[in-house]
Design an enzyme around this catalytic site. Sequence first.
Site, PDB file in Angstrom:
ATOM      1  N   TYR A  27      93.653  18.791  37.703  1.00 38.40           N
ATOM      2  CA  TYR A  27      94.416  18.741  38.950  1.00 38.40           C
ATOM      3  C   TYR A  27      94.740  17.290  39.244  1.00 38.40           C
ATOM      4  O   TYR A  27      93.891  16.410  39.095  1.00 38.40           O
ATOM      5  CB  TYR A  27      93.589  19.342  40.097  1.00 38.40           C
ATOM      6  CG  TYR A  27      94.226  19.211  41.467  1.00 38.40           C
ATOM      7  CD1 TYR A  27      95.335  19.972  41.819  1.00 38.40           C
ATOM      8  CD2 TYR A  27      93.699  18.331  42.415  1.00 38.40           C
ATOM      9  CE1 TYR A  27      95.914  19.867  43.080  1.00 38.40           C
ATOM     10  CE2 TYR A  27      94.272  18.216  43.687  1.00 38.40           C
ATOM     11  CZ  TYR A  27      95.378  18.982  44.005  1.00 38.40           C
ATOM     12  OH  TYR A  27      95.944  18.875  45.252  1.00 38.40           O
ATOM     13  N   ASP A  81      93.756   9.702  35.215  1.00 34.90           N
ATOM     14  CA  ASP A  81      93.599  10.028  36.631  1.00 34.90           C
ATOM     15  C   ASP A  81      92.114   9.958  36.958  1.00 34.90           C
ATOM     16  O   ASP A  81      91.354  10.894  36.711  1.00 34.90           O
ATOM     17  CB  ASP A  81      94.167  11.417  36.915  1.00 34.90           C
ATOM     18  CG  ASP A  81      94.054  11.784  38.394  1.00 34.90           C
ATOM     19  OD1 ASP A  81      93.388  11.025  39.141  1.00 34.90           O
ATOM     20  OD2 ASP A  81      94.620  12.812  38.798  1.00 34.90           O
ATOM     21  N   LYS A 134      89.882   8.472  46.551  1.00 31.76           N
ATOM     22  CA  LYS A 134      88.541   8.924  46.964  1.00 31.76           C
ATOM     23  C   LYS A 134      87.547   7.775  47.222  1.00 31.76           C
ATOM     24  O   LYS A 134      87.618   7.145  48.254  1.00 31.76           O
ATOM     25  CB  LYS A 134      88.024   9.967  45.982  1.00 31.76           C
ATOM     26  CG  LYS A 134      88.951  11.212  46.026  1.00 31.76           C
ATOM     27  CD  LYS A 134      88.469  12.450  45.344  1.00 31.76           C
ATOM     28  CE  LYS A 134      89.397  13.611  45.701  1.00 31.76           C
ATOM     29  NZ  LYS A 134      89.962  14.336  44.601  1.00 31.76           N
TER      30      LYS A 134
HETATM   31  C1  LIG Z   1      91.558  14.644  44.606  1.00 28.17           C
HETATM   32  C2  LIG Z   1      92.320  14.370  43.388  1.00 28.17           C
HETATM   33  C3  LIG Z   1      93.686  14.050  43.436  1.00 28.17           C
HETATM   34  C4  LIG Z   1      94.477  14.104  44.704  1.00 28.17           C
HETATM   35  O1  LIG Z   1      94.034  13.179  45.628  1.00 28.17           O
HETATM   36  P1  LIG Z   1      94.439  13.395  47.183  1.00 28.17           P
HETATM   37  O2  LIG Z   1      93.894  12.177  47.841  1.00 28.17           O
HETATM   38  O3  LIG Z   1      93.743  14.665  47.589  1.00 28.17           O
HETATM   39  O4  LIG Z   1      95.897  13.509  47.247  1.00 28.17           O
HETATM   40  C5  LIG Z   1      94.320  13.695  42.269  1.00 28.17           C
HETATM   41  N1  LIG Z   1      93.659  13.676  41.105  1.00 28.17           N
HETATM   42  C6  LIG Z   1      92.349  13.994  41.013  1.00 28.17           C
HETATM   43  C7  LIG Z   1      91.673  13.925  39.688  1.00 28.17           C
HETATM   44  C8  LIG Z   1      91.644  14.364  42.147  1.00 28.17           C
HETATM   45  O5  LIG Z   1      90.363  14.708  42.034  1.00 28.17           O
END
Ligand SMILES: *Cc1c(COP(=O)(O)O)cnc(C)c1O
Length: 429
Positions: free
Chosen positions: A144, A238, A266
Amino acid sequence: MKPKRSEKMFKRASKNLVGAVNSPARAFGAVGGKPLFIKQAKGSKITDVDGNEYIDFVLSYGPMILGHGHLYVQRQVRKALKHGYSFGATSAPEIKLAKMICGVFPGMEKIRFVNSGTEAVLSALRLARAYTGKTKIIKFSGCYHGHVDALLVAAGSGLATLSLPGSAGVPESSVQGTLIAHYNDLDSVKAHFETHDDIAGVIIEPIAGNMGVVVPQDNFMKDLQSYVSSQSALLIADEVMSGFRAHYGGTQELLGVQADITCLGKVIGGGFPVGAYGARAEIMDKVAPLGDVYQAGTFSGNPISMSAGIATLRALKRQNPFDTFNETAKTLEDALKQSARRYKVDIAINRYGSMITPFFTKGSVSNFQHAQAADTQRYARFFWAMINNGIFLPPSQFEAWFLSSALTKTDIAKTINAIDIAMQEVARI
Ligand SMILES: *Cc1c(COP(=O)(O)O)cnc(C)c1O
């Protein structure tokens, strides 16, 4: 548990908030029942509006790695507030946090702050396309990357190689350039490069967390990096979730790889909204104002988020909780396995640093297809039994549990107790 206030709040929230929430996972759709409404959180614990206290393994889906309300972070944020909250011009905390992050991500010379992981990813894709002059992107099923149109692609096993939109409102044209590969399967990547000549980049969670925790096997990440690079495409890591989880820096370093572009979020905002993407200067200089890739933001580099991020990283560096995370995760793994054996429940456990997922399934889990074989009803039963015993877990089989450095020995002992009770309930279905 007396759900009185929660019930009232659910009704009130449902009037003007869609499904009573501002992000769908919070609605507990995957486990059934009503969501929690939170009054406050402190340290390792979170308290709902009915006064029930839980040991928190959700941690806002990752950011609260120090636990809630860390005093040093609070102090630094309060200090920052005195100086103003948003300027529309660069301020010192942006420069500081940029230096701290670039300093620990080899290959990241420059960074651009944005407001969420989603924004980081969509900007990274734009940059990868501009830099390579190509358009297609490979993503892995089960990974994701936020709610970016191009990456909301159905990734279920049957449709895994077709690019069909996974959300209403995403036009097919948005996902036509998205190719789906399988985690831990380099051949599935090669197959795309052999049939498409305009692939700009490959985006991956170097430690996957959004299908539950799935780790790369053997040299998968290294092999992926050298293959992608041989095809003159960019590797986009990511690390929005995985960053600062297993050591002070990215997982790429631990895996022996260096992506061309890295996305963060995060933890680096310490609980305040943030995202970032970075790369070597030659790539980043394509971004406006130096280059012609347009990307902007009213709140980008917000001084409060930056200050919370700086304080969080500083505290993290000082605490160096990463060995403890590993030990705690191992302790939880052992406890889960023991209880599962005791009550004859099939379970597979994946973990990395402060992330862990028990899958209710036979055999190991190394890709999305394996993850999807897990028994989500069993997870739902387990989840509610844990809630009833004072433990807040992610409300889905396909999420990571997060550890905070605020967890105490007593918290762990309580959690292990609850695990045994919950596992016994799971064995009944
Ligand atoms: C949480 C997450 C996102 C999205 O981040 P948001 O701050 O919720 O938009 C993208 N990539 C990964 C791997 C994530 O865990």
